[in-house]
Design a protein around this motif. Structure first.
Motif, PDB file in Angstrom:
ATOM      1  N   LYS A  93       0.852  -1.190   0.000  1.00 39.85           N
ATOM      2  CA  LYS A  93       0.000   0.000   0.000  1.00 39.85           C
ATOM      3  C   LYS A  93       0.887   1.240   0.000  1.00 39.85           C
ATOM      4  O   LYS A  93       1.815   1.356   0.794  1.00 39.85           O
ATOM      5  N   GLU A  97      -2.687   8.742   0.838  1.00 35.39           N
ATOM      6  CA  GLU A  97      -4.076   8.349   0.625  1.00 35.39           C
ATOM      7  C   GLU A  97      -4.490   8.488  -0.836  1.00 35.39           C
ATOM      8  O   GLU A  97      -4.208   9.495  -1.490  1.00 35.39           O
ATOM      9  N   GLY A  98      -5.123   7.444  -1.358  1.00 32.44           N
ATOM     10  CA  GLY A  98      -5.674   7.480  -2.698  1.00 32.44           C
ATOM     11  C   GLY A  98      -4.718   7.133  -3.824  1.00 32.44           C
ATOM     12  O   GLY A  98      -5.105   7.163  -4.984  1.00 32.44           O
ATOM     13  N   LEU A  99      -3.456   6.795  -3.503  1.00 31.05           N
ATOM     14  CA  LEU A  99      -2.506   6.484  -4.570  1.00 31.05           C
ATOM     15  C   LEU A  99      -2.407   5.004  -4.896  1.00 31.05           C
ATOM     16  O   LEU A  99      -1.680   4.625  -5.798  1.00 31.05           O
ATOM     17  N   GLY A 100      -3.097   4.159  -4.166  1.00 31.84           N
ATOM     18  CA  GLY A 100      -3.151   2.748  -4.525  1.00 31.84           C
ATOM     19  C   GLY A 100      -2.010   1.917  -3.986  1.00 31.84           C
ATOM     20  O   GLY A 100      -1.552   2.109  -2.863  1.00 31.84           O
ATOM     21  N   ASN A 118      -4.631   0.119  -8.640  1.00 35.09           N
ATOM     22  CA  ASN A 118      -5.646   0.690  -7.758  1.00 35.09           C
ATOM     23  C   ASN A 118      -5.989  -0.227  -6.597  1.00 35.09           C
ATOM     24  O   ASN A 118      -6.417   0.233  -5.555  1.00 35.09           O
ATOM     25  N   ARG A 119      -5.874  -1.541  -6.797  1.00 30.66           N
ATOM     26  CA  ARG A 119      -6.221  -2.513  -5.756  1.00 30.66           C
ATOM     27  C   ARG A 119      -5.163  -3.584  -5.660  1.00 30.66           C
ATOM     28  O   ARG A 119      -4.561  -4.007  -6.554  1.00 30.66           O
TER      29      ARG A 119
END
Length: 119
Positions: A93, A97-100, A118-119
């Motif tokens: 991770k 935040e939000g960068l995948g 993204n995941r």
């Protein structure tokens, strides 16, 4: 400026092996161009190529290029292993935040390459 990075060459010691490796992990077809001293398998997006040319040597110590896997990071990692690549940094991770997520691998030619998803 539309984009900062305009082209990426991923060096290959064995052109056919490298093209098969990347075709297998990315599930894409390349535009192949063969010339007297150069072979290129261009990404269909026009952003780079697998390149075989004098002076283009695979390396685990050079610039890090990361390939976008969208929502398919886990599946891409599985294909890398199945095709003989080595995962050197497992799916991780990104703390911002939000960068995948990202992962690193060594390809069939010995290049260190990144993955972004993204995941």
């Amino acid at each position: 400026m539309e984009k900062l990075v305009s082209w990426v060459d991923i060096p290959a010691a064995n052109f056919e092996r490298a093209v098969a490796f990347y075709r297998g992990i990315l599930n894409i077809d390349f535009n192949i161009s063969v010339h007297a001293n150069e072979k290129m398998a261009c990404f269909p997006t026009g952003e780079g190529a697998i390149s075989y040319s004098p002076g283009f040597n695979p390396s685990a110590d050079g610039t890090l290029v990361s390939l976008n896997t969208g929502d398919h990071l886990d599946a891409t990692i599985e294909r890398i292993v199945a095709l003989g690549g080595t995962i050197t940094q497992p799916k991780t991770k990104i703390e911002v935040e939000g960068l995948g997520y990202f992962a690193l691998f060594t390809d069939s030619e010995g290049n260190r390459v990144g993955l972004y998803g993204n995941r």
